[in-house]
Design an enzyme around this catalytic site. Structure first.
Site, short mmCIF file in Angstrom:
data_model
loop_
_atom_site.label_atom_id
_atom_site.label_comp_id
_atom_site.label_asym_id
_atom_site.label_seq_id
_atom_site.Cartn_x
_atom_site.Cartn_y
_atom_site.Cartn_z
CG ASP A 8 -23.72 10.62 -15.28
OD1 ASP A 8 -22.94 10.47 -16.24
OD2 ASP A 8 -24.62 11.48 -15.28
CB CYS A 65 -22.01 13.89 -15.55
SG CYS A 65 -21.99 15.67 -15.39
N GLY A 66 -22.87 13.95 -18.35
CA GLY A 66 -23.25 14.39 -19.69
C GLY A 66 -22.77 15.79 -20.00
CB THR A 67 -23.91 19.04 -18.95
OG1 THR A 67 -24.16 18.83 -17.56
CG2 THR A 67 -25.16 18.74 -19.77
CG HIS A 98 -5.13 31.10 -14.83
ND1 HIS A 98 -5.73 32.00 -15.70
CD2 HIS A 98 -3.79 31.16 -15.11
CE1 HIS A 98 -4.82 32.56 -16.47
NE2 HIS A 98 -3.63 32.06 -16.14
NE ARG A 132 -2.81 37.49 -12.96
CZ ARG A 132 -1.85 36.94 -13.70
NH1 ARG A 132 -0.61 36.84 -13.22
NH2 ARG A 132 -2.11 36.50 -14.93
C1 RB5 Z 1 -27.84 12.53 -17.37
O1 RB5 Z 1 -28.90 12.44 -18.24
C2 RB5 Z 1 -27.37 13.97 -17.26
O2 RB5 Z 1 -28.35 14.77 -16.66
C3 RB5 Z 1 -26.10 14.05 -16.48
O3 RB5 Z 1 -25.14 13.24 -17.08
C4 RB5 Z 1 -25.44 15.40 -16.35
O4 RB5 Z 1 -25.36 16.03 -17.58
C5 RB5 Z 1 -26.01 16.27 -15.32
O5 RB5 Z 1 -25.51 17.38 -15.06
#
Ligand code: RB5
Length: 142
Positions: A8, A65-67, A98, A132
């Site tokens: 994104d 993405c961000g997180t 794994h 496993r």
């Molecule tokens: C964008 O602001 C952020 O929400 C997106 O990149 C991501 O972290 C969502 O999970």
């Protein structure tokens, strides 16, 4: 080896650099966007990328993405996808050893670009350990 990639707006800078990195290493790259820093919705690129991997159009995928959470939640709705979030080298390596993750997801807002490259390298060069771990993967689908 063909690698699909998507991000994104939060991950687009690292995605653009990673495409150059991967091409330089001799991989084929399928870019699913976004190619802009304008705010967008990660499922709009994650679903098409997942479908392409499921269809055999790419061997592996990378998503940013961000997180990392939104991408992994979306991608893991696809039965043919095992998407793993990694934020350091050991987790990236173990995602393959794994979990046999066929998509690597990274949290672009929480790691450096150099770390992203190191994680990609660790994941791409690791081998699935089987045994496993295969048994555990077989128990994932409902
Ligand atoms: C964008 O602001 C952020 O929400 C997106 O990149 C991501 O972290 C969502 O999970």
């Amino acid at each position: 080896m063909k690698i699909a990639i998507c991000s994104d707006h939060a991950g687009v800078e690292y995605k653009t650099k990673l495409i150059s990195y991967l091409l330089g290493k001799g991989y084929e790259v399928l870019n699913f966007g976004t190619d802009s820093t304008v705010s967008m919705d990660y499922p709009d690129v994650a679903h098409p990328m997942a479908a392409a991997i499921e269809a055999g159009e790419a061997d592996l995928g990378i998503a940013l993405c961000g997180t990392g959470n939104g991408m992994s939640m979306t991608l893991n709705h696809h039965p043919g996808i095992r998407a793993a979030v990694a934020w350091n080298v050991a987790i990236g390596r173990l995602a393959k050893e794994h979990n046999n993750a066929n998509v690597l997801v990274m949290p672009a807002r929480f790691i450096s670009y150099q770390m992203a490259v190191s994680i990609v390298r660790a994941w791409l060069t690791a081998d699935f350990a089987g045994g496993r771990h295969q048994r555990r993967i077989d128990k994932i689908p409902l």
